[in-house]
Design an enzyme around this catalytic site. Structure first.
Site, short mmCIF file in Angstrom:
data_model
loop_
_atom_site.label_atom_id
_atom_site.label_comp_id
_atom_site.label_asym_id
_atom_site.label_seq_id
_atom_site.Cartn_x
_atom_site.Cartn_y
_atom_site.Cartn_z
N ASP A 192 0.85 -1.19 0.00
CA ASP A 192 0.00 0.00 0.00
C ASP A 192 0.89 1.25 0.00
O ASP A 192 1.83 1.34 0.80
CB ASP A 192 -0.87 -0.06 1.27
N HIS A 193 0.60 2.19 -0.88
CA HIS A 193 1.34 3.47 -0.94
C HIS A 193 2.85 3.30 -1.02
O HIS A 193 3.59 3.92 -0.25
CB HIS A 193 1.00 4.36 0.27
N HIS B 265 -7.65 10.06 3.98
CA HIS B 265 -7.21 9.06 4.96
C HIS B 265 -7.55 9.48 6.39
O HIS B 265 -7.69 10.66 6.67
CB HIS B 265 -5.69 8.84 4.84
P1 13P Z 1 -8.76 4.82 5.79
O1 13P Z 1 -7.88 5.70 6.60
O2 13P Z 1 -10.03 5.53 5.43
O3 13P Z 1 -9.03 3.50 6.44
O4 13P Z 1 -8.01 4.53 4.40
C1 13P Z 1 -7.06 3.52 4.30
C2 13P Z 1 -6.30 3.56 3.03
O5 13P Z 1 -6.63 4.24 2.07
C3 13P Z 1 -5.11 2.72 2.95
O6 13P Z 1 -4.41 2.92 1.77
O1 G3H Z 2 -3.13 4.89 3.71
C1 G3H Z 2 -2.41 4.67 4.69
C2 G3H Z 2 -2.71 3.54 5.57
O2 G3H Z 2 -3.73 3.87 6.47
C3 G3H Z 2 -1.46 3.06 6.24
O3 G3H Z 2 -1.07 3.87 7.28
O4 G3H Z 2 1.42 4.22 7.04
O5 G3H Z 2 0.29 4.41 9.28
O6 G3H Z 2 0.57 2.17 8.16
P1 G3H Z 2 0.39 3.65 7.98
ZN ZN Z 3 -4.54 4.91 1.01
#
Ligand code: 13P
Ligand code: G3H
Ligand code: ZN
Length: 308
Positions: A81-82, A179
């Site tokens: 993710d990201h 987010h």
């Molecule tokens: P939320 O913070 O709304 O749960 O979004 C999570 C997200 O987009 C993770 O990539």
């Molecule tokens: O989009 C981001 C996710 O909520 C992950 O958050 O980098 O704190 O793990 P984090």
């Molecule tokens: Zn995200």
């Protein structure tokens, strides 16, 4: 089975449902999500941010998911993710992830294309799929005026050009979500008109919605009642997420709701049973709440139950 998202996204677009992508950080999250998916007979995406990887470490994350796959026969994607840069994406591709996101949304259009394409070329050479992002998710604290916020939404024409030039497999778009636990000051509002234009131009590209937690009020209230401090926490209502799933969103990202479920559960046990010091007693309650949350989303909101 650990799979790429290709087949599940194809089915999601044909049958108009969305797949939940849930962030994981530890064993309780992995177990709760996989147990929920198995009971709902749903495909599922488990995703780890770069900071989750730093916290839990890749071998542990991978082996926990492998353990879950020994217990359950459902299609599971392991997704980054990201991903902030090529190196992080490459590390995940090289370590068994079946999907990676490169998040170039902070770069200008041309640089985002150039960097995304680098990741796509490498990932595809190893059979791994890539999610990219175009447009910026607003933060409620940004306090943007209308013209500024318009500039943050994904431009449909640009989305088409971006997908054609990068060859990415799915695209995260900005239509009003953000987010965290504070998404809207007033009424929740998503720009379904922009989603519709994007789907019309790139009908075969799976669309991803980030920042899509409901910020479940039951857990916010539980956190606040038992010593937390989250005034005004607010997310995307279930009905809007359901509508998104019917209008061509294939992947819905959820992290905040699971954090709230775990934290609400732990706070409740700590306050009601101050003598408890066995972590299983409070982590177990949090795990149950996460499982309930994931099952509800799959069955009542995303429409992915029985789509495994
Ligand atoms: P939320 O913070 O709304 O749960 O979004 C999570 C997200 O987009 C993770 O990539
Ligand atoms: O989009 C981001 C996710 O909520 C992950 O958050 O980098 O704190 O793990 P984090
Ligand atoms: Zn995200």
């Amino acid at each position: 089975m650990l799979v790429t998202s290709t087949e599940m996204f194809k089915k999601s677009m044909e049958e108009k449902f969305a797949i939940g992508a849930f962030n994981i950080n530890n064993m309780e999250f992995v177990q709760a999500i996989l147990d929920a998916a198995a009971e709902e007979n749903s495909p599922v995406i488990l995703q780890t941010s770069a900071s989750a990887i730093k916290y839990a470490r890749i071998p542990y994350l991978r082996k926990m998911i492998e353990a879950g796959l020994e217990e359950h026969d459902i299609p599971v994607v392991l997704h980054l993710d990201h991903g902030p840069d090529f190196e992080t994406c490459k590390m995940c591709v090289d370590n068994g992830y079946t999907s990676v996101m490169f998040d170039g949304s902070k770069y200008d259009f041309e640089e985002n294309i150039r960097l995304t394409k680098e990741v796509v070329d490498y990932a595809h050479s190893k059979g791994v799929v890539v999610e990219a992002e175009l447009g910026k998710l607003a933060g409620v604290e940004d306090d943007v005026n209308v013209s500024d916020s318009d500039a943050m939404y994904t431009d449909p024409e640009q989305a088409k050009e971006f997908v054609e030039r990068t060859g990415c497999d799915s695209l995260a778009i900005a239509i009003g979500t953000s987010h965290g636990a504070y998404k809207f000051k007033g009424e929740a509002k998503l720009r379904f008109d922009i989603l519709e234009k994007i789907k019309a131009l790139i009908p075969n590209t799976p669309i991803v919605l980030h920042g899509a937690s409901t910020v479940i009020q039951e857990y916010v209230e539980m956190c606040n009642k038992y010593g937390g401090n989250m005034p005004g926490a607010k997310g995307v209502p279930d009905e809007m997420l359901h509508e998104a799933s019917l209008r061509g969103v294939s992947k819905i990202n959820v992290d905040t709701d699971l954090r709230l479920a775990m934290t609400g559960g732990i706070r409740k046990v700590f306050t009601e049973n101050p003598e408890v010091f066995d972590p299983r007693k409070y982590m177990g309650v949090g795990r149950d709440y996460i499982k309930d949350t994931v099952k509800h989303k799959m069955k009542d909101v995303f429409g992915c139950s029985n789509k495994a």
